[in-house]
Write an enzyme that holds these catalytic residues in place. Structure first.
Site, mmCIF file in Angstrom:
data_model
loop_
_atom_site.group_PDB
_atom_site.id
_atom_site.type_symbol
_atom_site.label_atom_id
_atom_site.label_comp_id
_atom_site.label_asym_id
_atom_site.label_seq_id
_atom_site.Cartn_x
_atom_site.Cartn_y
_atom_site.Cartn_z
ATOM 1 N N SER A 94 24.719 -9.626 17.245
ATOM 2 C CA SER A 94 23.668 -9.754 16.226
ATOM 3 C C SER A 94 24.250 -10.627 15.138
ATOM 4 O O SER A 94 25.152 -10.201 14.432
ATOM 5 C CB SER A 94 23.297 -8.378 15.661
ATOM 6 O OG SER A 94 22.925 -7.499 16.690
ATOM 7 N N LYS A 169 16.158 -10.182 16.248
ATOM 8 C CA LYS A 169 17.019 -8.984 16.247
ATOM 9 C C LYS A 169 17.160 -8.422 14.831
ATOM 10 O O LYS A 169 17.064 -7.212 14.609
ATOM 11 C CB LYS A 169 18.386 -9.349 16.835
ATOM 12 C CG LYS A 169 19.457 -8.288 16.682
ATOM 13 C CD LYS A 169 19.127 -7.019 17.438
ATOM 14 C CE LYS A 169 20.169 -5.933 17.152
ATOM 15 N NZ LYS A 169 19.782 -4.642 17.705
ATOM 16 N N LYS A 238 24.558 -5.094 7.850
ATOM 17 C CA LYS A 238 24.647 -6.545 8.086
ATOM 18 C C LYS A 238 23.306 -7.070 8.599
ATOM 19 O O LYS A 238 22.806 -8.091 8.121
ATOM 20 C CB LYS A 238 25.743 -6.823 9.126
ATOM 21 C CG LYS A 238 25.762 -8.250 9.659
ATOM 22 C CD LYS A 238 26.438 -8.371 11.030
ATOM 23 C CE LYS A 238 25.680 -7.648 12.114
ATOM 24 N NZ LYS A 238 26.231 -7.858 13.471
HETATM 25 P P1 NAD Z 1 32.400 -3.201 17.710
HETATM 26 O O1 NAD Z 1 32.953 -3.397 16.353
HETATM 27 O O2 NAD Z 1 32.514 -1.880 18.372
HETATM 28 O O3 NAD Z 1 33.038 -4.285 18.729
HETATM 29 C C1 NAD Z 1 33.404 -5.573 18.371
HETATM 30 C C2 NAD Z 1 34.611 -5.966 19.219
HETATM 31 O O4 NAD Z 1 34.966 -7.316 18.943
HETATM 32 C C3 NAD Z 1 35.854 -5.112 18.919
HETATM 33 O O5 NAD Z 1 36.383 -4.610 20.132
HETATM 34 C C4 NAD Z 1 36.806 -6.112 18.262
HETATM 35 O O6 NAD Z 1 38.174 -5.830 18.527
HETATM 36 C C5 NAD Z 1 36.362 -7.399 18.904
HETATM 37 N N1 NAD Z 1 36.755 -8.582 18.147
HETATM 38 C C6 NAD Z 1 36.765 -8.775 16.809
HETATM 39 N N2 NAD Z 1 37.172 -10.019 16.510
HETATM 40 C C7 NAD Z 1 37.420 -10.635 17.686
HETATM 41 C C8 NAD Z 1 37.847 -11.943 18.032
HETATM 42 N N3 NAD Z 1 38.118 -12.876 17.104
HETATM 43 N N4 NAD Z 1 38.015 -12.225 19.343
HETATM 44 C C9 NAD Z 1 37.767 -11.303 20.296
HETATM 45 N N5 NAD Z 1 37.349 -10.043 20.024
HETATM 46 C C10 NAD Z 1 37.174 -9.719 18.724
HETATM 47 O O7 NAD Z 1 30.876 -3.654 17.621
HETATM 48 P P2 NAD Z 1 29.691 -3.275 18.637
HETATM 49 O O8 NAD Z 1 29.035 -2.030 18.162
HETATM 50 O O9 NAD Z 1 30.157 -3.415 20.034
HETATM 51 O O10 NAD Z 1 28.687 -4.465 18.281
HETATM 52 C C11 NAD Z 1 28.891 -5.800 18.747
HETATM 53 C C12 NAD Z 1 27.696 -6.628 18.319
HETATM 54 O O11 NAD Z 1 26.516 -6.084 18.911
HETATM 55 C C13 NAD Z 1 27.463 -6.623 16.792
HETATM 56 O O12 NAD Z 1 27.010 -7.886 16.395
HETATM 57 C C14 NAD Z 1 26.407 -5.548 16.617
HETATM 58 O O13 NAD Z 1 25.646 -5.740 15.442
HETATM 59 C C15 NAD Z 1 25.591 -5.708 17.890
HETATM 60 N N6 NAD Z 1 24.893 -4.508 18.374
HETATM 61 C C16 NAD Z 1 25.491 -3.273 18.357
HETATM 62 C C17 NAD Z 1 24.785 -2.174 18.863
HETATM 63 C C18 NAD Z 1 25.396 -0.780 18.892
HETATM 64 O O14 NAD Z 1 24.662 0.186 19.140
HETATM 65 N N7 NAD Z 1 26.693 -0.615 18.677
HETATM 66 C C19 NAD Z 1 23.488 -2.339 19.358
HETATM 67 C C20 NAD Z 1 22.929 -3.617 19.386
HETATM 68 C C21 NAD Z 1 23.634 -4.699 18.884
#
Ligand code: NAD
Length: 287
Positions: A94, A169, A238
């Protein structure tokens, strides 16, 4: 078989990349956290794990599932130096739609293609491969991504040109956050009037107040005290902030959104980075 890169193995990316590997896709996965990479490799024997993005040179498609536009920009710009001509980047994070447009111009200039394909449905639907996917980009590029994304979602809707998926989104999550806050406020007010909150949820779910929070979050994560849906309050804040900026940019009236945005920011600052978004209930109870 062609190699598919996957960057970001967090709450969402971990089960999504795992589903691709389980479906027989040739996955090369990367996360910046070494422990996460090791855990992914241990649980997904069919996938390969890379120690950095330099190893992604043979990927025809790379999916990114990262926290925000700063991190997406950094990873995708690094990938433009590594990927072969014609490779497709699919950003499923997102992210900020205006920044996505700028990033896609840099991606195109490097001879690559890009679409944005963020998701809705949370961790449980990431695990079951039933996410709702909303995509922005050239129709041909979205069609190219369809077979792969079919392993991750039950719907894939092309909502417009590049950035439109991210705009959709953010607007979806604004609507969802407004429903979440309204539900929390109503449950607390009702309790203070003497109504059992579990009964309130049942009545809401058979009435016009029904929404995603009343159906899937109120009992499961709020009233139970579990607060472990897997979607952080910081990420929800965010998304709502992106929606508010978008509305301002196109001069759309979003006064309720401004209020929801302020509440999300205050709650996120008060409860900290680790807070789940369902902890908004705790914030409303004791602001
Ligand atoms: P999260 O914080 O659990 O996961 C993010 C991952 O990215 C982590 O494992 C982190 O170590 C990794 N990361 C950070 N910087 C990095 C880099 N430079 N290179 C490689 N890896 C890196 O977040 P999430 O909940 O999995 O969400 C991911 C995305 O999906 C976000 O944009 C969020 O808004 C969106 N999203 C989340 C949900 C949910 O329910 N959690 C639902 C829909 C959308």
């Amino acid at each position: 078989m062609k190699q598919i890169g996957f960057v970001g193995l967090g709450m969402m990316g971990f089960p999504m990349a795992g589903r691709l590997a389980a479906a027989g896709v040739n996955v090369l996965a990367y996360d910046v956290v070494a422990e996460t990479r090791q855990r992914f490799a241990a649980e997904n024997k069919a996938a390969r794990v890379a120690a950095d993005l330099q190893a992604f040179g043979d990927c025809d498609v790379v999916v990114t599932m990262l926290p925000n536009s700063d991190i997406v920009d950094e990873a995708v710009l690094a990938l433009t130096k590594v990927l072969g001509q014609g490779a497709l980047v699919i950003d499923m994070s997102s992210a900020d739609p205006v920044r996505t447009r700028a990033l896609s111009a840099a991606v195109k200039a490097a001879g690559l293609a890009m679409i944005d394909a963020p998701v809705s449905g949370g961790v449980s639907r990431a695990r079951s491969g039933t996410l709702a996917i909303m995509a922005g980009g050239d129709a041909a590029d979205v069609d190219r991504a369809r077979p792969l994304l079919g392993h991750l979602g039950s719907t894939l809707t092309r909502v417009g040109d590049i950035g439109a998926g991210h705009a959709m989104k953010a607007l979806n999550n604004y609507v969802s956050a407004a429903g979440l806050i309204a539900t929390a406020e109503a449950l607390i007010a009702g309790q203070r009037f003497g109504i059992d909150p579990n009964i309130m949820v049942d009545v809401l779910n058979s009435s016009t107040g029904k929404n995603n929070t009343t159906e899937n979050k109120a009992k499961q994560f709020m009233l139970s005290g579990a607060f472990n849906s897997g979607f952080s309050l910081a990420l929800m804040a965010k998304d709502v902030a992106i929606a508010a900026v978008l509305a301002e940019a196109v001069q759309a009236d979003m006064r309720l959104g401004a209020h929801v945005n302020a509440l999300c920011t205050q709650a996120s600052n008060a409860l900290g980075k680790a807070a789940d978004h369902t902890e908004m209930y705790r914030f409303v109870e004791h602001p």
